[in-house]
Structure formats: structure tokens, C-alpha cells
Design a protein around this motif. Sequence first.
Motif, PDB file in Angstrom:
ATOM      1  N   GLY A 121       0.835  -1.190   0.000  1.00  5.74           N
ATOM      2  CA  GLY A 121       0.000   0.000   0.000  1.00  5.74           C
ATOM      3  C   GLY A 121       0.865   1.233   0.000  1.00  5.74           C
ATOM      4  O   GLY A 121       1.982   1.230   0.504  1.00  5.74           O
ATOM      5  N   THR A 122       0.335   2.324  -0.544  1.00  7.71           N
ATOM      6  CA  THR A 122       1.071   3.583  -0.563  1.00  7.71           C
ATOM      7  C   THR A 122       0.192   4.690  -0.029  1.00  7.71           C
ATOM      8  O   THR A 122      -0.920   4.894  -0.508  1.00  7.71           O
ATOM      9  CB  THR A 122       1.498   3.953  -1.994  1.00  7.71           C
ATOM     10  OG1 THR A 122       2.287   2.900  -2.520  1.00  7.71           O
ATOM     11  CG2 THR A 122       2.295   5.235  -2.001  1.00  7.71           C
ATOM     12  N   ASP A 123       0.662   5.378   0.982  1.00 12.05           N
ATOM     13  CA  ASP A 123      -0.008   6.562   1.466  1.00 12.05           C
ATOM     14  C   ASP A 123       0.446   7.726   0.598  1.00 12.05           C
ATOM     15  O   ASP A 123       1.640   8.037   0.522  1.00 12.05           O
ATOM     16  CB  ASP A 123       0.369   6.803   2.937  1.00 12.05           C
ATOM     17  CG  ASP A 123      -0.437   7.935   3.554  1.00 12.05           C
ATOM     18  OD1 ASP A 123      -0.608   8.964   2.881  1.00 12.05           O
ATOM     19  OD2 ASP A 123      -0.879   7.778   4.703  1.00 12.05           O
ATOM     20  N   ALA A 124      -0.504   8.374  -0.090  1.00 11.34           N
ATOM     21  CA  ALA A 124      -0.137   9.434  -1.034  1.00 11.34           C
ATOM     22  C   ALA A 124       0.581  10.587  -0.344  1.00 11.34           C
ATOM     23  O   ALA A 124       1.329  11.331  -0.967  1.00 11.34           O
ATOM     24  CB  ALA A 124      -1.388   9.944  -1.754  1.00 11.34           C
ATOM     25  N   MET A 163     -10.207   7.791   2.013  1.00  8.16           N
ATOM     26  CA  MET A 163     -10.667   7.584   3.376  1.00  8.16           C
ATOM     27  C   MET A 163     -11.592   8.716   3.812  1.00  8.16           C
ATOM     28  O   MET A 163     -11.648   9.779   3.172  1.00  8.16           O
ATOM     29  CB  MET A 163      -9.468   7.475   4.306  1.00  8.16           C
ATOM     30  CG  MET A 163      -8.473   6.395   3.886  1.00  8.16           C
ATOM     31  SD  MET A 163      -9.197   4.748   3.828  1.00  8.16           S
ATOM     32  CE  MET A 163      -9.227   4.381   5.593  1.00  8.16           C
ATOM     33  N   PRO A 164     -12.344   8.525   4.917  1.00 10.20           N
ATOM     34  CA  PRO A 164     -13.262   9.571   5.385  1.00 10.20           C
ATOM     35  C   PRO A 164     -12.588  10.912   5.654  1.00 10.20           C
ATOM     36  O   PRO A 164     -13.221  11.959   5.508  1.00 10.20           O
ATOM     37  CB  PRO A 164     -13.833   8.965   6.674  1.00 10.20           C
ATOM     38  CG  PRO A 164     -13.758   7.490   6.463  1.00 10.20           C
ATOM     39  CD  PRO A 164     -12.484   7.275   5.692  1.00 10.20           C
ATOM     40  N   ASP A 165     -11.304  10.876   6.021  1.00 11.34           N
ATOM     41  CA  ASP A 165     -10.603  12.133   6.296  1.00 11.34           C
ATOM     42  C   ASP A 165      -9.948  12.716   5.045  1.00 11.34           C
ATOM     43  O   ASP A 165      -9.211  13.700   5.131  1.00 11.34           O
ATOM     44  CB  ASP A 165      -9.562  11.942   7.389  1.00 11.34           C
ATOM     45  CG  ASP A 165      -8.492  10.918   7.034  1.00 11.34           C
ATOM     46  OD1 ASP A 165      -8.496  10.424   5.877  1.00 11.34           O
ATOM     47  OD2 ASP A 165      -7.659  10.604   7.899  1.00 11.34           O
ATOM     48  N   GLY A 166     -10.202  12.125   3.883  1.00 11.15           N
ATOM     49  CA  GLY A 166      -9.682  12.648   2.630  1.00 11.15           C
ATOM     50  C   GLY A 166      -8.370  12.060   2.183  1.00 11.15           C
ATOM     51  O   GLY A 166      -7.916  12.342   1.064  1.00 11.15           O
ATOM     52  N   ARG A 167      -7.710  11.255   3.016  1.00 14.16           N
ATOM     53  CA  ARG A 167      -6.454  10.639   2.601  1.00 14.16           C
ATOM     54  C   ARG A 167      -6.694   9.648   1.468  1.00 14.16           C
ATOM     55  O   ARG A 167      -7.701   8.953   1.450  1.00 14.16           O
ATOM     56  CB  ARG A 167      -5.801   9.914   3.779  1.00 14.16           C
ATOM     57  CG  ARG A 167      -5.152  10.848   4.789  1.00 14.16           C
ATOM     58  CD  ARG A 167      -4.552  10.065   5.954  1.00 14.16           C
ATOM     59  NE  ARG A 167      -5.582   9.299   6.641  1.00 14.16           N
ATOM     60  CZ  ARG A 167      -5.529   7.986   6.833  1.00 14.16           C
ATOM     61  NH1 ARG A 167      -4.495   7.292   6.378  1.00 14.16           N
ATOM     62  NH2 ARG A 167      -6.489   7.365   7.481  1.00 14.16           N
ATOM     63  N   LYS A 168      -5.731   9.581   0.554  1.00 12.45           N
ATOM     64  CA  LYS A 168      -5.822   8.660  -0.575  1.00 12.45           C
ATOM     65  C   LYS A 168      -4.803   7.539  -0.386  1.00 12.45           C
ATOM     66  O   LYS A 168      -3.617   7.788  -0.227  1.00 12.45           O
ATOM     67  CB  LYS A 168      -5.561   9.402  -1.889  1.00 12.45           C
ATOM     68  CG  LYS A 168      -6.603  10.472  -2.179  1.00 12.45           C
ATOM     69  CD  LYS A 168      -6.298  11.201  -3.478  1.00 12.45           C
ATOM     70  CE  LYS A 168      -7.354  12.266  -3.762  1.00 12.45           C
ATOM     71  NZ  LYS A 168      -7.057  13.008  -5.026  1.00 12.45           N
ATOM     72  N   LEU A 169      -5.294   6.302  -0.396  1.00 10.76           N
ATOM     73  CA  LEU A 169      -4.450   5.131  -0.237  1.00 10.76           C
ATOM     74  C   LEU A 169      -4.566   4.262  -1.487  1.00 10.76           C
ATOM     75  O   LEU A 169      -5.590   4.280  -2.173  1.00 10.76           O
ATOM     76  CB  LEU A 169      -4.881   4.309   0.985  1.00 10.76           C
ATOM     77  CG  LEU A 169      -4.972   5.034   2.332  1.00 10.76           C
ATOM     78  CD1 LEU A 169      -5.470   4.077   3.398  1.00 10.76           C
ATOM     79  CD2 LEU A 169      -3.630   5.628   2.716  1.00 10.76           C
TER      80      LEU A 169
END
Length: 307
Positions: free
Chosen positions: A27-30, A242-248
Motif C-alpha cells: 500500500g502507498t499513502d499518497a 478515506m473519510p478524512d480525505g487521505r488517498k491510499l
Amino acid sequence: MTTDPHPDHPGQPCAETSGEGSALTSGTDAGTGEHRPWTEDPEFVTLYDVENAGMWDTDFYRDLLDELGVQTVADIGCGTGGLALELAAAGIRVTGVEPAGAMIQVARQRIEQRIAEPPSSDHPGAALAARITLIHGYADQLESGAADAAVMVGHVAQYFLHRSEWDQVLAEAFRALRPGGWLAFESRNPAALELDAWDEESTRETQPHPGGGEFTSWLEVLSIEPDDDDGDLITCRAHSIMPDGRKLSADEPLRYRPLHVLRASLEQAGFVLEQMWGDWDRSELDEDSPEIIILARKPAASKESSR
């Protein structure tokens, strides 16, 4: 419920192997660019359970094993424990093996929560604890000749990317079964793939997140590596907001072995192919079937027992 210490080696998503060199889904956290196996990340595992809740395969295998009258099952690549819990609640003893730490942690929590529920006529409560053993590890840790049946669900068979790994897990399943024991698993039918539907427009979906709010996810095909000998290797990328706007994102390579390869590998391992289906409704397998669902058997007079 009993568990054993986890080994000091990484796992593979929804799968197990006692070999080395397996490709890890990462996985990559943008925001950070960090790469990690998605099965070792609790956030990805949480999404996995949401996206795979209520799948037909659990009902299929539970009913099949009931019809076969098995009492002990080896669940190879047990993931977050959904099937293991269903089988144990039905009175079957289950040993689940899973190399991914985050996934087996969810399995333990799920079982503990079920045990804590008030007992009822259809809920055995603490009796579940005696019926489930979870091993953070690989199929070579299964007891020899102890299981009436072995299963690989959730397309676990496709996570063994190299033929040597696939042959090895079949050999371990054969060893773990008693003579006359059953092996059941499924693999997507490569003859019926519709890769043009694996894009954001076709797969985008928004669902409630267990922690509150909603998350949106979709798939895309990254690459196709043709392989006439073992079946094509197809890598997809799963995107999640994700709900907080993060893109994974998470990349997932899978091996799409055709029927003739599966037949040959089963025969090489010593199994006898008993039955095949093309979908979870037990329809006949044909070219257009979405699944190749296999039921094989270890002969009553196996190669092992005749030595």
C-alpha cells in the motif's frame, strides 16, 4: 481459542505459503510515499472486511463441508477468520493458518467478540474457544494427517504467484489431510475475464466506514504478464479515499491459472479431482463461468500411507 507465536517473516495477502520470494501486495499513502504490505496495515484490513462482507463463498463452503460430514478443517490463508468462525459455530474443529499479522489479529478479535456474546440455542458461546486454533504462520505448521478437509477461500490459490509455491502448498495440504480427506478451493476462470470492466467507472463504490463516515474505492489494471505455462499474472491497483480525505492505494498481483494447469498440479500432488463448479450456485463449469471451484480428494490409500 488457541494461538501460537507468529514467525519472523512477512505474510502475503489473504494467503499463505511456506516458500520464499512471494510478491507482497503493498500500500502507498499518497502523503508519505510509504510502501508496506496491505495485509499488515489495519486500515487496509478494515476495508477488506467491509468490501468482502456477506460473500457467497462462505455459505458455499459451509454447506459443502456439512454435506461431506467433516469434523476437522484446515483453513489455509484464513484471513480475518470469517469462515473459521462460521464452521466452529456449526460444531467443526478448525485450524486456521494466516501469515499476515494484521489479518489474524482481526480474526482473534472477531472470535473473542463472538465468544463474549450471551449464549443461546444457536450460539455456543465459550464452546467456540475449544474448536478454533489460529496459527500466525504457514501451511507447513499444520499437523500431519489431522484434517478431514482443507480449504483455501477468498481466491487464496491465486496469491501463489510462482508454480513452485503453488505446488508446495498443495503438498502441505495433502500432508495435513487424513487418507480420504477433501481439498476445496476456487480460482477465477481466466477464460471468462472481462478486464475492460476493471476501471474506475465500472468499479467505483462508496460505502460506510466502520470508524464513521464513508470511504470510496475502485480498481484499475496495471499490467498483464502472459504466461502460457502457468497462467497470466495480472496486477491490479486498488484505490481508496478515506473519510478524512487521505488517498491510499494497494497493488495486488494474482496468478490466473487455467483449468488444465490446476488439474495437472493437483494430480502431481497426489489428489484425485472429484467435482468442479463454475459459480457459487453450483452451476456447471463452462467457458463463460466466472469461477473454477474445485473439490479434490486425497486417496484413502495415499502415497504417504503406502510407504
